[in-house]
Design a protein around this motif. Structure first.
Motif, mmCIF file in Angstrom:
data_model
loop_
_atom_site.group_PDB
_atom_site.id
_atom_site.type_symbol
_atom_site.label_atom_id
_atom_site.label_comp_id
_atom_site.label_asym_id
_atom_site.label_seq_id
_atom_site.Cartn_x
_atom_site.Cartn_y
_atom_site.Cartn_z
ATOM 1 N N PHE A 1 0.817 -1.212 0.000
ATOM 2 C CA PHE A 1 0.000 0.000 0.000
ATOM 3 C C PHE A 1 0.849 1.260 0.000
ATOM 4 O O PHE A 1 0.518 2.248 -0.644
ATOM 5 C CB PHE A 1 -0.967 -0.009 1.190
ATOM 6 N N LYS A 2 1.971 1.214 0.739
ATOM 7 C CA LYS A 2 2.884 2.351 0.744
ATOM 8 C C LYS A 2 3.418 2.584 -0.665
ATOM 9 O O LYS A 2 3.530 3.717 -1.136
ATOM 10 C CB LYS A 2 4.044 2.073 1.700
ATOM 11 N N CYS A 3 3.755 1.480 -1.336
ATOM 12 C CA CYS A 3 4.302 1.554 -2.685
ATOM 13 C C CYS A 3 3.273 2.147 -3.636
ATOM 14 O O CYS A 3 3.578 3.034 -4.439
ATOM 15 C CB CYS A 3 4.712 0.162 -3.121
ATOM 16 N N ILE A 4 2.022 1.702 -3.505
ATOM 17 C CA ILE A 4 0.962 2.243 -4.366
ATOM 18 C C ILE A 4 0.790 3.728 -4.112
ATOM 19 O O ILE A 4 0.658 4.536 -5.032
ATOM 20 C CB ILE A 4 -0.362 1.481 -4.120
ATOM 21 N N ALA A 5 0.860 4.123 -2.814
ATOM 22 C CA ALA A 5 0.700 5.539 -2.482
ATOM 23 C C ALA A 5 1.823 6.363 -3.094
ATOM 24 O O ALA A 5 1.615 7.475 -3.567
ATOM 25 C CB ALA A 5 0.681 5.719 -0.968
ATOM 26 N N ALA A 6 3.036 5.791 -3.087
ATOM 27 C CA ALA A 6 4.186 6.576 -3.526
ATOM 28 C C ALA A 6 4.247 6.688 -5.040
ATOM 29 O O ALA A 6 4.656 7.710 -5.582
ATOM 30 C CB ALA A 6 5.470 5.953 -2.989
ATOM 31 N N TYR B 1 -4.776 7.622 -1.844
ATOM 32 C CA TYR B 1 -3.720 6.613 -1.789
ATOM 33 C C TYR B 1 -2.802 6.843 -0.598
ATOM 34 O O TYR B 1 -2.320 5.900 0.020
ATOM 35 C CB TYR B 1 -2.906 6.635 -3.082
ATOM 36 N N ARG B 2 -2.560 8.122 -0.295
ATOM 37 C CA ARG B 2 -1.690 8.413 0.834
ATOM 38 C C ARG B 2 -2.352 8.018 2.149
ATOM 39 O O ARG B 2 -1.694 7.626 3.100
ATOM 40 C CB ARG B 2 -1.357 9.907 0.876
ATOM 41 N N LEU B 3 -3.675 8.130 2.195
ATOM 42 C CA LEU B 3 -4.417 7.790 3.414
ATOM 43 C C LEU B 3 -4.479 6.288 3.642
ATOM 44 O O LEU B 3 -4.499 5.823 4.773
ATOM 45 C CB LEU B 3 -5.854 8.301 3.301
ATOM 46 N N LEU B 4 -4.531 5.541 2.527
ATOM 47 C CA LEU B 4 -4.839 4.116 2.603
ATOM 48 C C LEU B 4 -4.023 3.331 3.638
ATOM 49 O O LEU B 4 -4.610 2.616 4.438
ATOM 50 C CB LEU B 4 -4.683 3.473 1.220
ATOM 51 N N PRO B 5 -2.658 3.434 3.631
ATOM 52 C CA PRO B 5 -1.912 2.578 4.560
ATOM 53 C C PRO B 5 -2.374 2.738 6.002
ATOM 54 O O PRO B 5 -2.515 1.747 6.726
ATOM 55 C CB PRO B 5 -0.467 3.051 4.410
ATOM 56 N N TYR B 6 -2.671 3.979 6.395
ATOM 57 C CA TYR B 6 -3.035 4.220 7.794
ATOM 58 C C TYR B 6 -4.444 3.728 8.090
ATOM 59 O O TYR B 6 -4.696 3.106 9.126
ATOM 60 C CB TYR B 6 -2.903 5.710 8.098
ATOM 61 N N VAL B 7 -5.371 4.009 7.159
ATOM 62 C CA VAL B 7 -6.746 3.555 7.372
ATOM 63 C C VAL B 7 -6.788 2.036 7.431
ATOM 64 O O VAL B 7 -7.437 1.443 8.305
ATOM 65 C CB VAL B 7 -7.658 4.081 6.249
ATOM 66 N N ILE B 8 -6.055 1.395 6.504
ATOM 67 C CA ILE B 8 -6.062 -0.065 6.482
ATOM 68 C C ILE B 8 -5.467 -0.618 7.768
ATOM 69 O O ILE B 8 -5.988 -1.583 8.340
ATOM 70 C CB ILE B 8 -5.263 -0.562 5.265
#
Lengths: 398, 343
Positions: free
Chosen positions: B279-284, B309-316
């Motif tokens: 997810f971090k990779c997708i965000a970046a 996308y930047r929010l996703l890692p934390y929400v997940i």
């Protein structure tokens, strides 16, 4: 026992002394670092290092440099006024952390709550029409709105702790970053970005663009050339209110009972889950109130692209609460001290080759020292180490 | 696809190794909230070491002659130094938590505040800006393994595996994976590992069987510090071009979440790290992500805002924690100072 001895035997006095010792060790450590760095760097030398050390201890009373380049000292109205202004947000975030601590929760989520308060206060203060509504009403709506936003944001980790039993530290950290991203998202490309002044699109309009600003109450005259305003009075008032709530009401008693022993509290008929959520909501609203007082002052600009960093004022609530030993009244003094360090940092970077980060080092050392305030108080008690059974200070894991 | 795998690995490996760091400390009974701070400190010392070596021109000859073996050795040396720095830094936490029985959360928070402040203070004094970079060149030209490293021409096709595993990679990634496996085995399959874990579950019982709880907890924290310091440098090397600016973008805290999500077990931690790395990779780099190689960047084309996308890692992370917390079981004695007299 004579009066003086009695005074020093009090628990409260000992707590204050142990905090003062922590502060002293922190300042001395900072001075040592400044001195060593100065000596190892030819461009600074002994003279520069000595100036740095003096500024660390008395920077707030510095009035700049004389024509010959020597540091001059005296009453610096703008420094002291700015100190009061800068202390407003950290007093409230400190209060936020302290209240949560009393309920046994470590509110490391203050930065996120602070950011949500920023979002709500700025959005409300800038979008409500100042030609139709009186500006003082807009100010109050923005302030209350910020507190509501912070309360909701604080309640989220509280709920996760109460319902799913997730460690509040992790939940708070995640909500911090979510808040940072949400705020950036909200302001990105919005009408709040400052396009009127050249080169300021990275910032949100000052609230004075909509004629909204915190009342000065004459503090600007007392401290000429500073940003001081009535915010500090509101912060102090909130601290007193929290002191009364925590110490003189049933609600405060229930919150503290949950903090001491959640299971015992439940056995006594206290709704522990409700109180955990409530405590975090109160903490959140306090942190957001801090940000509202900072951004509604009318002369501060918010840099909105903050998704990679969290506001330092939120984190600085932690050392403030620790220094004050979670006492709401103590928080006011600890907050002012923290703001003084902030001014010292600015003086250092303006006047010497050092930079403002040394004050963060000092704060960190103070926090580290307060982690073993237990030991310091033990030494103050004058009992030999072996006799004293170490208190259980670690809070319940997860 | 190679690009996606490689980028995911870049995020996953530091997360994984730092989560294991947290695991070692917590298994021995100490909550290591300072992972973020230790990472920052390790990254700083590692980058500083690289910089000093470059200024003293120690590896200059190897670089100009293209002897990539020496350069890889240089990289490993920097990782070691960063790890040692992290281990020394973590002693501050160990001392407060074990000897002084202080609140571990507060001690960890103190280190988290100290590291960035100290690093920024020193960096600003040293180079008069907020970022410490390499003295010359960049991470890619000094340390990255490419096709040309093995004397293969840039345009030659070396197959999917070759492209993924040996083109444009850092040896640090593989060393971390290796260390991860070795330490996971040590933690679970050796006498030492069993003793360490027993100190995190019931230190009084462990002590009664002759295990030195204080020593074990020190070892746990120091290993944790070493791994976190190394992880910090690996992050700085692979994701921010070997530079230190007193920030690792919350990776230390994310690693803590990965550790809890992984239920303090190495295999689950690796799985969790993979999920968050992805997810971090997708965000970046979602806008340049071409998943099946047909030249269509569909993640960019569906028009979801960058912020999502930047929010996703934390929400997940939050959601996953909410769903897995019922089964999660932390080491029982974690966070509680060891007191011989207690039962």
């Amino acid at each position: 026992m004579s009066g003086i001895k009695k005074f020093f035997a009090k628990d409260g006095t000992k707590s204050v002394i142990s905090s003062l010792i922590s502060i002293l060790i922190g300042l001395v450590f900072g001075a040592i670092v400044v001195f060593i760095v100065g000596m190892s760097k030819k461009t600074i030398g002994v003279k520069g290092a000595w100036e740095g050390v003096r500024l660390i201890f008395f920077g707030v009373l510095n009035t700049g440099r004389s024509a010959t380049g020597a540091l001059t000292w005296g009453f610096n109205a703008s420094n002291l006024g700015n100190m009061l202004f800068r202390s407003t947000p950290v007093i409230l975030t400190g209060l936020s952390v302290a209240v949560a601590f009393k309920t046994g929760l470590f509110n490391i989520g203050a930065p996120g709550q602070y950011l949500m308060g920023t979002l709500a206060s700025l959005a409300l203060a800038l979008s409500l029409p100042s030609d139709k509504l009186p500006t003082w009403l807009i100010w109050i709506i923005a302030f209350v709105g910020a507190m509501a936003a912070g309360a909701i944001w604080g309640a989220i980790p509280g709920l996760m702790k109460a319902v799913f039993n997730i460690n509040e530290v992790i939940a708070c950290i995640m909500t911090n970053w979510i808040a940072a991203n949400l705020v950036t998202w909200f302001f990105d490309g919005s009408a709040f970005c400052n396009v009127e002044e050249y080169g300021k699109t990275g910032y949100i309009y000052k609230t004075s663009f909509n004629n909204v600003a915190t009342a000065k109450f004459g503090l600007d005259k007392l401290f000429a050339g500073s940003q001081a305003n009535a915010g500090i009075l509101i912060a102090t008032l909130l601290a007193v209110v929290m002191y009364i709530v925590m110490n003189k009401t049933t609600l405060g008693y229930q919150l503290k009972a949950c903090g001491s022993n959640r299971h015992a509290a439940r056995y006594a008929g206290i709704k522990d889950k409700r109180n955990i959520v409530l405590s975090m909501a109160i903490a959140g609203s306090l942190a957001a109130a801090g940000s509202a007082l900072y951004w509604l002052s009318g002369n501060t600009e918010f840099f909105w692209s903050t998704y990679q960093s969290l506001p330092g004022d939120g984190f600085n609530g932690i050392p403030v609460a620790l220094l004050a030993l979670n006492n709401p009244i103590g928080v006011v003094f600890a907050g002012i001290f923290m703001a003084m360090l902030n001014i010292v940092g600015m003086q250092l970077s303006n006047l010497t080759a050092y930079n403002e980060y040394i004050t963060d080092v000092i704060i960190a050392v103070i926090v580290y020292m307060s982690a073993f305030s237990l030991v310091i108080r033990m030494l103050l008690n004058g009992r030999p180490k072996k006799e004293k059974a170490p208190k259980k200070s670690g809070k319940e894991a997860n | 696809m190679s690009f996606l795998i490689q980028q995911t690995l870049l995020f996953m490996v530091p997360l994984m190794i730092v989560a294991l760091a947290g695991c070692f400390a917590e298994r021995s009974g100490i909550i290591n909230l300072a992972l973020e701070g230790i990472m920052i400190f390790g990254a700083f010392i590692g980058v500083l070491f690289v910089r000093i070596m470059q200024e003293k021109e120690v590896f200059e000859a190897a670089k100009s002659a293209g002897r990539w073996g020496s350069l890889q050795f240089f990289e490993i040396l920097a990782m070691l130094i960063a790890g040692l720095a992290g281990a020394i830094f973590s002693l501050l936490l160990a001392f407060a938590a074990i000897n002084l029985k202080a609140d571990q959360t507060i001690g960890g928070t103190a280190l988290n505040m100290l590291a960035p402040a100290l690093v920024l203070f020193l960096v600003r004094i040293m180079v008069n800006q907020n970022t410490l970079m390499m003295a010359k060149g960049d991470a890619a030209s000094w340390f990255m393994i490419k096709k040309s490293t093995f004397g293969i021409d840039k345009k030659t096709d070396i197959g999917f595996l070759g492209e993924t595993l040996i083109n444009k990679v850092y040896i640090a990634t593989y060393i971390c994976i290796l260390i991860y496996i070795i330490l996971a085995v040590i933690l679970y399959k050796t006498k030492f590992g069993l003793r360490l874990r027993s100190c995190g579950e019931n230190p009084q019982a462990a002590d009664s069987l002759g295990i030195n709880v204080v020593k074990m907890r020190y070892i746990g924290v120091v290993i944790s510090g070493f791994l976190a310091g190394m992880g910090g440098f690996v992050y700085a090397l692979t994701s921010s071009n070997c530079s230190a600016n007193g920030d690792v973008a919350g990776f230390g805290f994310l690693a803590l979440a990965v550790m809890i999500f992984g239920n303090w077990k190495p295999l689950n931690i690796a799985g969790g790290a993979l999920l968050f790395g992805l997810f971090k990779c997708i965000a970046a780099c979602y806008s340049t992500l071409d998943i099946n190689g047909d030249g269509v960047f569909w993640l960019a084309e569906i028009g979801i805002s960058t912020h999502v996308y930047r929010l996703l890692p934390y929400v997940i992370t939050l959601l996953v924690l909410a769903f897995t917390s019922k089964q999660s079981r932390a080491p029982k004695a974690e966070g509680i100072p060891y007191d011989k007299g207690k039962r």
